[in-house]
Design a protein around this motif. Structure first.
Motif, PDB file in Angstrom:
ATOM      1  N   GLY A  51       0.798  -1.225   0.000  1.00 38.09           N
ATOM      2  CA  GLY A  51       0.000   0.000   0.000  1.00 38.09           C
ATOM      3  C   GLY A  51       0.828   1.270   0.000  1.00 38.09           C
ATOM      4  N   ALA A  52       2.059   1.193  -0.514  1.00 38.40           N
ATOM      5  CA  ALA A  52       2.930   2.369  -0.532  1.00 38.40           C
ATOM      6  C   ALA A  52       2.358   3.445  -1.450  1.00 38.40           C
ATOM      7  N   ARG A  53       2.630   4.698  -1.113  1.00 35.29           N
ATOM      8  CA  ARG A  53       2.182   5.845  -1.896  1.00 35.29           C
ATOM      9  C   ARG A  53       3.364   6.436  -2.644  1.00 35.29           C
ATOM     10  N   GLY A  54       3.067   7.283  -3.622  1.00 37.63           N
ATOM     11  CA  GLY A  54       4.101   7.910  -4.431  1.00 37.63           C
ATOM     12  C   GLY A  54       5.069   8.750  -3.628  1.00 37.63           C
ATOM     13  N   PHE A  55       6.312   8.800  -4.072  1.00 38.02           N
ATOM     14  CA  PHE A  55       7.385   9.604  -3.468  1.00 38.02           C
ATOM     15  C   PHE A  55       7.691   9.194  -2.031  1.00 38.02           C
ATOM     16  N   GLY A  56       7.203   8.041  -1.583  1.00 36.60           N
ATOM     17  CA  GLY A  56       7.428   7.620  -0.202  1.00 36.60           C
ATOM     18  C   GLY A  56       6.573   8.376   0.795  1.00 36.60           C
ATOM     19  N   SER A  57       5.502   9.025   0.314  1.00 35.81           N
ATOM     20  CA  SER A  57       4.655   9.809   1.209  1.00 35.81           C
ATOM     21  C   SER A  57       3.834   8.897   2.124  1.00 35.81           C
ATOM     22  N   VAL A  58       3.450   9.447   3.264  1.00 31.85           N
ATOM     23  CA  VAL A  58       2.646   8.728   4.254  1.00 31.85           C
ATOM     24  C   VAL A  58       1.540   9.665   4.725  1.00 31.85           C
ATOM     25  N   ARG A  59       0.294   9.169   4.732  1.00 28.82           N
ATOM     26  CA  ARG A  59      -0.831   9.958   5.242  1.00 28.82           C
ATOM     27  C   ARG A  59      -0.722  10.076   6.758  1.00 28.82           C
ATOM     28  N   VAL A  60      -0.989  11.279   7.288  1.00 29.07           N
ATOM     29  CA  VAL A  60      -0.931  11.529   8.730  1.00 29.07           C
ATOM     30  C   VAL A  60      -2.073  12.441   9.153  1.00 29.07           C
ATOM     31  N   ALA A  68      -5.978  21.452  13.463  1.00 28.24           N
ATOM     32  CA  ALA A  68      -5.910  20.090  12.928  1.00 28.24           C
ATOM     33  C   ALA A  68      -5.898  20.069  11.408  1.00 28.24           C
ATOM     34  N   LEU A  69      -5.205  19.076  10.853  1.00 32.48           N
ATOM     35  CA  LEU A  69      -5.199  18.854   9.420  1.00 32.48           C
ATOM     36  C   LEU A  69      -4.895  17.388   9.146  1.00 32.48           C
ATOM     37  N   GLU A  70      -5.343  16.919   7.998  1.00 29.49           N
ATOM     38  CA  GLU A  70      -4.965  15.607   7.490  1.00 29.49           C
ATOM     39  C   GLU A  70      -4.241  15.857   6.179  1.00 29.49           C
ATOM     40  N   THR A  71      -3.073  15.254   6.053  1.00 28.23           N
ATOM     41  CA  THR A  71      -2.234  15.502   4.886  1.00 28.23           C
ATOM     42  C   THR A  71      -1.270  14.351   4.702  1.00 28.23           C
ATOM     43  N   SER A  72      -0.335  14.511   3.835  1.00 31.57           N
ATOM     44  CA  SER A  72       0.743  13.538   3.651  1.00 31.57           C
ATOM     45  C   SER A  72       2.061  14.207   3.979  1.00 31.57           C
ATOM     46  N   SER A  79      17.420  16.229   6.074  1.00 32.61           N
ATOM     47  CA  SER A  79      17.270  16.093   7.526  1.00 32.61           C
ATOM     48  C   SER A  79      17.187  14.640   7.966  1.00 32.61           C
ATOM     49  N   GLY A  80      16.924  13.742   7.011  1.00 30.52           N
ATOM     50  CA  GLY A  80      16.697  12.346   7.367  1.00 30.52           C
ATOM     51  C   GLY A  80      15.312  12.126   7.929  1.00 30.52           C
ATOM     52  N   GLY A  81      14.497  13.161   7.910  1.00 33.76           N
ATOM     53  CA  GLY A  81      13.144  13.088   8.435  1.00 33.76           C
ATOM     54  C   GLY A  81      12.107  13.220   7.339  1.00 33.76           C
ATOM     55  N   TYR A  82      11.053  13.956   7.639  1.00 38.73           N
ATOM     56  CA  TYR A  82       9.942  14.147   6.708  1.00 38.73           C
ATOM     57  C   TYR A  82       9.541  15.609   6.674  1.00 38.73           C
ATOM     58  N   LEU A  83       8.944  16.016   5.549  1.00 39.29           N
ATOM     59  CA  LEU A  83       8.403  17.367   5.409  1.00 39.29           C
ATOM     60  C   LEU A  83       6.889  17.297   5.478  1.00 39.29           C
ATOM     61  N   LEU A  84       6.308  18.183   6.262  1.00 42.25           N
ATOM     62  CA  LEU A  84       4.866  18.307   6.364  1.00 42.25           C
ATOM     63  C   LEU A  84       4.479  19.658   5.770  1.00 42.25           C
ATOM     64  N   PRO A  85       3.733  19.666   4.659  1.00 40.37           N
ATOM     65  CA  PRO A  85       3.321  20.937   4.059  1.00 40.37           C
ATOM     66  C   PRO A  85       2.259  21.612   4.922  1.00 40.37           C
ATOM     67  N   VAL A  86       2.326  22.934   5.006  1.00 42.42           N
ATOM     68  CA  VAL A  86       1.383  23.701   5.831  1.00 42.42           C
ATOM     69  C   VAL A  86       0.697  24.728   4.934  1.00 42.42           C
ATOM     70  N   LYS A  87      -0.582  24.475   4.654  1.00 38.77           N
ATOM     71  CA  LYS A  87      -1.350  25.350   3.762  1.00 38.77           C
ATOM     72  C   LYS A  87      -1.619  26.707   4.411  1.00 38.77           C
TER      73      LYS A  87
END
Length: 108
Positions: A51-60, A68-72, A79-87
């Motif tokens: 069930g992997a998503r494109g670009f290694g993204s993960v829903r959170v 609150a927000l739901e995004t990928s 950074s070795g971490g993840y980026l969370l976009p903020v609208k």
């Protein structure tokens, strides 16, 4: 997504500015530490289940200073971490701007 308690961290809201400048800007927070480890584990689990998503993204599920927000989130090599976009709507509701330290709660 699991119903585990969210992981909370404080991180800077930053703006990605392409060259040449674009009409719109993208804003992110960088997720590192235990939160990034939990996301990485979820990404591995999704790949194993097919069930992997494109670009290694993960829903959170997340919140930025309580909004609150739901995004990928997306892997971030630097950074070795993840980026969370903020609208813009989330930034406006939270009253935050580029350079502000924000509290991020994240649930994977």
């Amino acid at each position: 997504m699991t119903e585990d308690a969210p992981l909370v961290l404080e991180t800077e809201l930053w703006r990605w500015a392409p060259e040449p400048p674009a009409k719109a800007s993208w804003y992110f927070v960088t997720i590192t530490g235990a939160a990034a480890d939990a996301i990485r584990a979820r990404a591995f689990e999704l790949r194993a289940m097919g069930g992997a998503r494109g670009f290694g993204s993960v829903r959170v599920r997340a919140s930025i200073d309580g909004v609150a927000l739901e995004t990928s989130v997306f892997p971030h090599k630097a950074s070795g971490g993840y980026l969370l976009p903020v609208k813009a709507e989330v930034r406006r509701k939270a009253g935050v701007a580029e350079g502000d330290l924000v509290e991020v709660a994240i649930q994977v």
